[in-house]
Structure formats: C-alpha cells, structure tokens
Enzyme design. Sequence first.
Site, short mmCIF file in Angstrom:
data_model
loop_
_atom_site.label_atom_id
_atom_site.label_comp_id
_atom_site.label_asym_id
_atom_site.label_seq_id
_atom_site.Cartn_x
_atom_site.Cartn_y
_atom_site.Cartn_z
CE LYS A 7 -4.09 -2.33 1.67
NZ LYS A 7 -3.75 -3.67 1.86
C1 LIG Z 1 -4.31 -4.78 1.30
C2 LIG Z 1 -3.83 -5.84 1.29
C3 LIG Z 1 -4.14 -7.06 0.32
C4 LIG Z 1 -5.45 -7.02 -0.63
O1 LIG Z 1 -5.16 -6.02 -1.47
P1 LIG Z 1 -6.56 -5.50 -2.36
O2 LIG Z 1 -6.29 -4.58 -3.25
O3 LIG Z 1 -7.42 -5.11 -1.23
O4 LIG Z 1 -6.97 -6.60 -3.27
C5 LIG Z 1 -3.52 -8.21 0.31
N1 LIG Z 1 -2.23 -8.25 0.96
C6 LIG Z 1 -1.89 -7.32 1.73
C7 LIG Z 1 -0.80 -7.60 2.58
C8 LIG Z 1 -2.48 -6.19 1.89
O5 LIG Z 1 -2.15 -5.31 2.69
#
Ligand SMILES: *Cc1c(COP(=O)(O)O)cnc(C)c1O
Length: 465
Positions: free
Chosen positions: A112
């Site tokens: 993120k």
């Molecule tokens: C947010 C997250 C996901 C999922 O991603 P999306 O975009 O919501 O599908 C998967 N793995 C980790 C470690 C995350 O932080």
Amino acid sequence: MKYQSTRGGAEALSFEEVTLAGLAPDGGLYLPTQWPRFSEDEIAAMAGLPYAQLAQRVMQPFVGDSLTPEKLLELCEQAYGRFAHDAVTPLVQLDSQHWLLELFHGPTLAFKDVALQLLGLFFEEFLSRTGEQLTIVGATSGDTGSAAIDGVVGRERVDIFMLHPDGRISDVQRRQMTTVIAPNVHNIAIDGSFDDAQASVKRMFNDPAVTDRFNIGAVNSINWARLMAQVVYYFASALQLGAPKRKVAFSVPTGNFGDVFAGYVAAQMGLPIAKLVVATNINDILHRALSEGDYSAGTVTPTSAPSMDIQVSSNFERLLFDLGGRDGAAMAAQMADFEKTKAMRLTNSQQGGAAALFTSIRCDETEMAQAMRWANEHAGQVVDPHTAIGLHAARAIEWDADVPVVTLATAHPAKFRDAVERSTGQRPSLPSRVGELFEREERYTTLSGDYEAITEFVTSNATPK
Ligand SMILES: *Cc1c(COP(=O)(O)O)cnc(C)c1O
C-alpha cells in the site's frame, strides 16, 4: 482525462478533483471515461527506465493536464526515493517459471506504500493550489492505516483520523500507527469491530453536519489515484520479463480487488497479460463470483491473512461496470439490489468478459502454510501469509512453459511474524528502517464505537475547509 461514476449519476471530474473526492455522490466509484492505450513500440521503449520515470510515463495519460510531466516526475522521484530498494519493486526468481514481485520495500512494509506515498504528495500539491484543508477519515483492519499515516504525516493542509478496532490488530500494525506522533495525526481505538469503525466512517461522508464544515477525503482503494499508481509495477515487472514480446501472468493476493484491478487496467492499456489469478483465502466471495457468477456475502472468518478477510470487495464494481458495457443505470440497479439482499448474480457478459482475463483460486490455511514452506525450502524465500496465498494459487495452475508467472508479494514477512513462525519455524526480524518500534512512545485516543463520540472528536480536532 475525465472521470465518470460507475452509477451514472454524478458529473464528470478532472484528475485533480477525483483525487480529492473519494466516493462519487451517487454512491459509485470513479473510472476514467476511456482507457488510454500504448502501442507495442511505445511499451518497448519503456524498457530499462528507472522506476520513477516509468511511473510518470504510465500515469501521465490519466493525470492529463492536472500535473505537467515535469511536476509528475518530480513527485514520483520524491515518493519512490523513500523506498529501501533502488528498483523500488524488485523481482526475485523462485524457479524456472515462478517469480516474486516484492512490493514491500516502502516505509511501512506493505504494498500500500507504493500508492499512498504518492497520494500524500498529490494531496499536498492540489490543496496548495486552492488553499483548502483536507480531513481524511479512515478505518483500518491493518495495513492501510499505517501506510496512509506515513503518506501524510506532517503535511500542513491534511489532518488524518484513523480508526482501528481496539485490541484486534497486531502489535506491529498498531505501533506502526500509534508511534507516529505529529499534530496532524489522530489514531482512534474503537470499542467494536472493524465493520463498526467502517460504518461510522461511511456515515460521516454523508453527514452534512460534518461535510458542510470539512472536506472529508478517502485513502482506501475507492480512491482512483491509488489504483493508478499500482498499474506501474505491472509494467515494470512485465518489461523485465520480456514484454511486450512475451506475455506474463500475475497471481494477486486479493481482498478489496484494488491491486488486481490495477492489472486489468494495465491490460486495457496494451500490456500483454496472459492471465490474472485472483487468489483468495477462505473468505472466497470473489472466487465464487468469478467461477460460478455467485457474488453473495457471508460472514467473515478471521485468518492469518487479515488484509484479505473481507465480505464485499468494493473495487469489483469497477470491473462489472466496465465489462457490462459501462451502463451506469444498470450498475446502479444491480448494486441497489446487492445492498438490499447481500447477493447478486453476474450477468453473462460480466462473467464471460471476466473469464477472458481472470481466473481464481481459493486457498485454505493448510495450503497457505504449505506454500510458505515451499518458498522457504525450494527457493530460500520467507514469505508472508498473503503472499503465500498468491503463490499457492500461482502453483496450482498448469502454465505453458514459456509464460513467466509473477506472484505479487504484498507484505514483508516480519509484519506477520507469528504466522510465519508457525508455518516455517523461522521468525523474520523487522528491517532496521522501521526503527525501534517497540521502544517508541505510543499515542492514541480510545472511544466507544458510538457515532456521535467519533464525530465529536473529529470535528473538534480537524481544521475546517
Ligand atoms: C491490502 C492487502 C491485500 C489486498 O489488496 P486489495 O487491493 O484490497 O485486493 C493483500 N495483501 C496485503 C498484505 C494487503 O495489505
């Protein structure tokens, strides 16, 4: 470039407006009115560019004249200069077919950061033009909160209020948020579940008593700019593995469908993608939707991959809208039905259209642990539970020998070290860049889950428009 709502009832916005907006007023999500497309020669010419330059080239068509190419490049260099690896999102080879795309070299150790570091800079740039103030309100069950806080800490025109369910996130996740001590950062522990926190946040977005005085902004993946920034690493990794001459497949640990939707966008822009594998844990609404057309929400079962423990994947609406011929009225009706019954059938064009590019695999806790051990024993790689689910899915499919398969590594294993230790016997240590997390002072406010208590806290601590 203009942006339209998936429910057809909101006016078109520019990139600058859509970045500050969040959810559309008709309840829909914003998408560009058309997909920009690169020719094969244009894609070939991107090979070998440093990450920030590639990011500028891939994103410029979406940004349009909201930022000059020089300014966009400057912001990309600033955002990605903070990553702990020169390649920003390096590829690691596991065997002759499988690769990991490491997306966790940012400040908070989850993918993120790739989008949220840049989003913080976009906020600052756009707010400085209007002189306005932005109040970000969000709820987190783990990784979004720390990445969002790190993206805006110390920014003058932004206040951030991040709600988390008291006692229900890991120590590392909580400390990554609560040890950020700055006047514009407000952590709130809610006596209640993540869903309770999320419900209060949603209500605040539509509460005139709040929105008349404050610009309320979103940092979850309903924000278009987040998805846009994630398109870049699909290009970066595919180019390294032979695109545009060669097709590449991706396996994506999926929750809210943001990350894998960015892969869909890359394909619409001309990147040759063999397949996008939607990897889910036992909370498998997306697997049921893609394999059987059944999008119906059950109750969430907690797993060791908490960022994928979801019932409803907000970004799936973007895909359904695009595959269904971009009919806003039909989408609004389909979603109104879903909101009432918590279930819907995909139409034939939605299910068939999705099958052309997507496939899905559901992974339980035992398979997750096996994938973690396989990576460790066969490739010397310690992976986190989310990444292990992606890897399980990647390896469960029979691929043509000439297709490189890339699993997105979405979090650093140290973020989930108890689960990693349970499966592999190894306890990964936190990289030095997160510092002495367990020695630092924490600061947060504990509130009841009561909506009035939360709005009272936000409105008395935020800076009005
Ligand atoms: C947010 C997250 C996901 C999922 O991603 P999306 O975009 O919501 O599908 C998967 N793995 C980790 C470690 C995350 O932080």
